[in-house]
Design a protein around this motif. Structure first.
Motif, PDB file in Angstrom:
ATOM      1  N   PHE A 130     -50.692 -11.959 -32.634  1.00 30.13           N
ATOM      2  CA  PHE A 130     -49.839 -13.133 -32.887  1.00 30.13           C
ATOM      3  C   PHE A 130     -48.375 -12.756 -32.676  1.00 30.13           C
ATOM      4  N   HIS A 131     -47.996 -11.629 -33.247  1.00 31.37           N
ATOM      5  CA  HIS A 131     -46.607 -11.177 -33.136  1.00 31.37           C
ATOM      6  C   HIS A 131     -46.251 -10.953 -31.652  1.00 31.37           C
ATOM      7  N   VAL A 132     -47.108 -10.222 -30.968  1.00 27.82           N
ATOM      8  CA  VAL A 132     -46.823  -9.882 -29.564  1.00 27.82           C
ATOM      9  C   VAL A 132     -46.700 -11.151 -28.715  1.00 27.82           C
ATOM     10  N   LEU A 133     -47.605 -12.110 -28.913  1.00 23.89           N
ATOM     11  CA  LEU A 133     -47.573 -13.317 -28.070  1.00 23.89           C
ATOM     12  C   LEU A 133     -46.315 -14.153 -28.330  1.00 23.89           C
ATOM     13  N   ARG A 134     -45.750 -14.024 -29.536  1.00 25.08           N
ATOM     14  CA  ARG A 134     -44.514 -14.774 -29.828  1.00 25.08           C
ATOM     15  C   ARG A 134     -43.300 -14.153 -29.137  1.00 25.08           C
ATOM     16  N   TRP A 135     -43.392 -12.883 -28.760  1.00 27.27           N
ATOM     17  CA  TRP A 135     -42.241 -12.197 -28.152  1.00 27.27           C
ATOM     18  C   TRP A 135     -42.575 -11.696 -26.757  1.00 27.27           C
ATOM     19  N   TRP A 136     -43.647 -12.220 -26.184  1.00 27.49           N
ATOM     20  CA  TRP A 136     -44.182 -11.698 -24.921  1.00 27.49           C
ATOM     21  C   TRP A 136     -43.229 -11.908 -23.745  1.00 27.49           C
ATOM     22  N   GLY A 137     -42.564 -13.060 -23.688  1.00 26.93           N
ATOM     23  CA  GLY A 137     -41.665 -13.344 -22.569  1.00 26.93           C
ATOM     24  C   GLY A 137     -40.545 -12.323 -22.512  1.00 26.93           C
ATOM     25  N   GLY A 138     -39.934 -12.064 -23.668  1.00 21.61           N
ATOM     26  CA  GLY A 138     -38.840 -11.092 -23.719  1.00 21.61           C
ATOM     27  C   GLY A 138     -39.332  -9.687 -23.393  1.00 21.61           C
ATOM     28  N   ALA A 139     -40.492  -9.332 -23.939  1.00 21.68           N
ATOM     29  CA  ALA A 139     -41.014  -7.976 -23.724  1.00 21.68           C
ATOM     30  C   ALA A 139     -41.288  -7.717 -22.241  1.00 21.68           C
ATOM     31  N   GLN A 140     -41.854  -8.699 -21.566  1.00 15.86           N
ATOM     32  CA  GLN A 140     -42.135  -8.525 -20.133  1.00 15.86           C
ATOM     33  C   GLN A 140     -40.848  -8.370 -19.326  1.00 15.86           C
ATOM     34  N   ALA A 141     -39.849  -9.187 -19.693  1.00 14.36           N
ATOM     35  CA  ALA A 141     -38.585  -9.145 -18.952  1.00 14.36           C
ATOM     36  C   ALA A 141     -37.903  -7.786 -19.140  1.00 14.36           C
ATOM     37  N   VAL A 142     -37.956  -7.258 -20.364  1.00 14.22           N
ATOM     38  CA  VAL A 142     -37.329  -5.955 -20.624  1.00 14.22           C
ATOM     39  C   VAL A 142     -38.090  -4.846 -19.897  1.00 14.22           C
ATOM     40  N   ILE A 190     -43.250  -3.100 -26.991  1.00 12.12           N
ATOM     41  CA  ILE A 190     -41.860  -3.614 -26.912  1.00 12.12           C
ATOM     42  C   ILE A 190     -41.736  -4.879 -27.768  1.00 12.12           C
ATOM     43  N   ALA A 191     -42.732  -5.759 -27.658  1.00 14.64           N
ATOM     44  CA  ALA A 191     -42.689  -7.008 -28.447  1.00 14.64           C
ATOM     45  C   ALA A 191     -42.654  -6.692 -29.946  1.00 14.64           C
ATOM     46  N   LEU A 192     -43.398  -5.669 -30.333  1.00 14.74           N
ATOM     47  CA  LEU A 192     -43.444  -5.326 -31.769  1.00 14.74           C
ATOM     48  C   LEU A 192     -42.153  -4.653 -32.236  1.00 14.74           C
ATOM     49  N   LEU A 193     -41.378  -4.159 -31.289  1.00 11.49           N
ATOM     50  CA  LEU A 193     -40.092  -3.523 -31.627  1.00 11.49           C
ATOM     51  C   LEU A 193     -38.920  -4.476 -31.434  1.00 11.49           C
ATOM     52  N   TRP A 194     -39.221  -5.747 -31.080  1.00 13.54           N
ATOM     53  CA  TRP A 194     -38.145  -6.705 -30.751  1.00 13.54           C
ATOM     54  C   TRP A 194     -37.231  -6.925 -31.950  1.00 13.54           C
ATOM     55  N   PRO A 195     -35.901  -6.923 -31.734  1.00 18.32           N
ATOM     56  CA  PRO A 195     -35.009  -7.076 -32.890  1.00 18.32           C
ATOM     57  C   PRO A 195     -35.138  -8.457 -33.523  1.00 18.32           C
ATOM     58  N   GLY A 196     -35.031  -8.490 -34.824  1.00 15.81           N
ATOM     59  CA  GLY A 196     -35.057  -9.770 -35.532  1.00 15.81           C
ATOM     60  C   GLY A 196     -36.436 -10.373 -35.613  1.00 15.81           C
ATOM     61  N   SER A 197     -37.462  -9.617 -35.236  1.00 12.22           N
ATOM     62  CA  SER A 197     -38.800 -10.215 -35.243  1.00 12.22           C
ATOM     63  C   SER A 197     -39.634  -9.680 -36.404  1.00 12.22           C
ATOM     64  N   VAL A 218     -40.142   5.108 -21.922  1.00  5.98           N
ATOM     65  CA  VAL A 218     -39.687   3.698 -21.909  1.00  5.98           C
ATOM     66  C   VAL A 218     -39.437   3.220 -23.340  1.00  5.98           C
ATOM     67  N   LEU A 219     -40.348   3.526 -24.239  1.00  9.28           N
ATOM     68  CA  LEU A 219     -40.186   3.020 -25.609  1.00  9.28           C
ATOM     69  C   LEU A 219     -38.991   3.659 -26.318  1.00  9.28           C
ATOM     70  N   ARG A 220     -38.798   4.965 -26.092  1.00 12.75           N
ATOM     71  CA  ARG A 220     -37.659   5.619 -26.763  1.00 12.75           C
ATOM     72  C   ARG A 220     -36.336   5.069 -26.211  1.00 12.75           C
ATOM     73  N   ARG A 221     -36.317   4.801 -24.894  1.00 13.97           N
ATOM     74  CA  ARG A 221     -35.084   4.218 -24.341  1.00 13.97           C
ATOM     75  C   ARG A 221     -34.875   2.804 -24.911  1.00 13.97           C
ATOM     76  N   PHE A 222     -35.964   2.065 -25.056  1.00 13.17           N
ATOM     77  CA  PHE A 222     -35.821   0.701 -25.601  1.00 13.17           C
ATOM     78  C   PHE A 222     -35.228   0.758 -27.014  1.00 13.17           C
ATOM     79  N   VAL A 223     -35.721   1.693 -27.815  1.00  9.95           N
ATOM     80  CA  VAL A 223     -35.212   1.794 -29.193  1.00  9.95           C
ATOM     81  C   VAL A 223     -33.720   2.168 -29.177  1.00  9.95           C
ATOM     82  N   ARG A 224     -33.351   3.106 -28.285  1.00 11.72           N
ATOM     83  CA  ARG A 224     -31.944   3.566 -28.202  1.00 11.72           C
ATOM     84  C   ARG A 224     -30.997   2.468 -27.725  1.00 11.72           C
ATOM     85  N   GLU A 225     -31.433   1.724 -26.678  1.00 15.42           N
ATOM     86  CA  GLU A 225     -30.514   0.778 -26.023  1.00 15.42           C
ATOM     87  C   GLU A 225     -30.928  -0.671 -26.292  1.00 15.42           C
ATOM     88  N   ARG A 226     -31.602  -0.865 -27.403  1.00  9.28           N
ATOM     89  CA  ARG A 226     -32.256  -2.158 -27.644  1.00  9.28           C
ATOM     90  C   ARG A 226     -31.326  -3.370 -27.493  1.00  9.28           C
TER      91      ARG A 226
END
Ligand SMILES: C[S@@+](CC[C@H](N)C(=O)[O-])C[C@H]1O[C@@H](n2cnc3c(N)ncnc32)[C@H](O)[C@@H]1O
Length: 460
Positions: A49-61, A82-89, A120-128
């Protein structure tokens, strides 16, 4: 009693990635979760559920960081993380745990991809913040819906499209319907309070829970005292029956508005013949029978779904005639006796209940809207002749697309103008799932009902 240990997060991420990939290939999440190992199902559902709510942003990133997409099974896992690490989610796990476990899951899937996923994930966390800001100009990333869907909502709701898309990504409230034969919302709220659970009564039958909980923990659920049903869905029974239409009317609204909410004409009386043409899984069938002693025929074209109507009626100790049939073909199932009232809760895109079914937006295709609106028109045309003079038909969809709502009804009224059908002024029309649609002024928008459309049509 000892509680079962939680499954390792890496396993849940693995299941979640497969579930989301299945949705992207056209399978509904409900169907996918039904095949999930039982011990992994609750966790997989929550993460999916969480991932599908943030899927558009996660794919783009992911596309920004790694323009050459990795193999599909790695991509599904990576975008899920990435979706599960999305800020504010409201991430369900600490970020280092998520990254470590996602890398562990990648190692199990495709060992050669583990380093890539890690990087990829560590860079996402650093430059989120910078990465998230960089994809915001893409509507699919900003609103987490497919582009065609965003365009349709924009066209249908030029003033409110952003609020509507935002609301679709919020967590839905859990709302109960107290069985009108067995009690009231106010009394049920007191029972919950005695267990230390917070809830508010909305009108006579609806109860808004402060926090969702499993139905097995609801007092009296197994005994049929209460059911789960959204506030918008609960408007069907009072509207169609025309009696007690105020049950769900929010207190505190001006008297005039309150009175206008009453459907016109004579209320449907006991033993009236009522057709619920698209009944499964039976939420509205049950509500109609709780409110009045009507003679109800519940149809559905899906035999499996119709068995759920019977289960619901058994639990609530209610009775109806059930029949598997295509409502568009009355020659095959109708006994020729006109109905006093018809509920047509038509198949639709479900665009109004995306917050409850976050897979829907990714499953639907633009052609579906047109195809479903054609079926809705066929159903309306087939059922209208079955209504007795003086009878009423309630057309409903859980959609916010106008083609499945007001435009559908405008076209119907034109096609059948010779019969002089008239639209009841108490018809709610579109209920778009916005703060206006919250149970009371001042309630948080998260407590608003699902997106719905209702039109109550009378036959002179
Ligand atoms: C929106 S759901 C109904 C929800 C139900 N009224 C409730 O409140 O629980 C639509 C239902 O219509 C059924 N359906 C679709 N096409 C139909 C048709 N041509 N005739 C009868 N039922 C149909 C589907 O199987 C589905 O169960």
């Amino acid at each position: 009693m000892a509680t079962a240990p939680s499954p390792p997060l890496a396993r849940l991420l693995d299941q979640t990635a497969d579930a989301v990939a299945a949705v992207r290939s056209g399978r509904s999440l409900t169907e996918v979760l039904a095949r999930c190992p039982v011990e992994l199902k609750p966790g997989t559902q929550a993460l999916s559920f969480h991932v599908l709510r943030w899927w558009g942003g996660a794919q783009a990133v992911r596309a920004l960081m790694a323009p050459k997409a990795p193999p599909a099974n790695v991509d599904a896992l990576l975008c899920s993380a990435i979706a599960l690490l999305w800020p504010g989610s409201e991430p369900p796990y600490a970020e280092h745990t998520l990254v470590d476990q996602a890398v562990g899951a990648a190692r199990q899937r495709t060992p050669a991809a583990a380093n890539f996923v890690n990087a990829v994930l560590r860079r996402f966390v650093r430059e989120r913040d910078a990465l998230v800001a960089a994809v915001q100009p893409q509507p699919i990333a900003a609103f987490n819906h497919p582009l065609w869907w965003i365009e349709r909502i924009k066209q249908d709701w030029p003033q409110h499209w952003q609020a509507l898309l935002g609301a679709a990504n919020k967590h839905p409230p859990m709302v109960l319907r107290v069985n009108a034969r067995r009690g009231t919302a106010a009394a049920y709220v007191q029972r919950l309070a005695a267990q230390g659970r917070g809830a508010q009564a909305i009108g006579e039958q609806a109860v808004l829970l402060d926090k969702p909980l499993p139905v097995t923990e609801l007092p009296g659920f197994a005994e049929g005292e209460v059911s789960v049903q959204d506030l918008s869905a609960q408007r069907a029974g009072p509207l169609l029956l025309g009696a007690g239409a105020d049950r769900l009317s929010p207190p505190g609204r001006p008297k005039g508005e309150y009175l206008r909410a009453q459907p016109e004409g004579v209320p449907v009386t006991a033993r009236a013949r009522v057709l619920d043409a698209c009944a499964a899984p039976g939420g509205k069938t049950a509500q109609l029978l709780e409110l009045a002693d009507v003679d109800l025929l519940a149809l559905d074209s899906d035999p499996l779904r119709l068995t759920r109507v019977q289960e619901t009626l058994n639990r609530l100790q209610l009775k109806a005639h059930l029949q598997v049939a295509d409502a568009r073909e009355p020659a095959r199932w109708w006994d020729g006796r006109p109905f006093d009232a018809i509920l047509l809760d038509a198949p639709c895109t479900a665009s109004g209940i995306v917050r409850r079914h976050p897979d829907v937006r990714w499953l639907r295709r633009p052609d579906d809207v047109v195809a479903l609106s054609r079926i809705q028109a066929e159903l309306l045309d087939a059922l209208w002749p079955l209504l007795a003079p003086g009878g009423r038909l309630l057309y409903a969809t859980c959609s916010v697309f106008r083609l499945e709502g007001q435009q559908q009804i405008d076209a119907f009224l034109q096609r059948h103008a010779a019969d002089k059908p008239w639209l009841d002024p108490a018809s709610p029309g579109h209920l778009p799932g916005l703060p206006d649609n919250a149970p009371r002024p001042g309630f948080a928008s998260e407590t608003s009902g699902d997106g719905f459309f209702y039109a109550l049509i009378h036959k002179p």
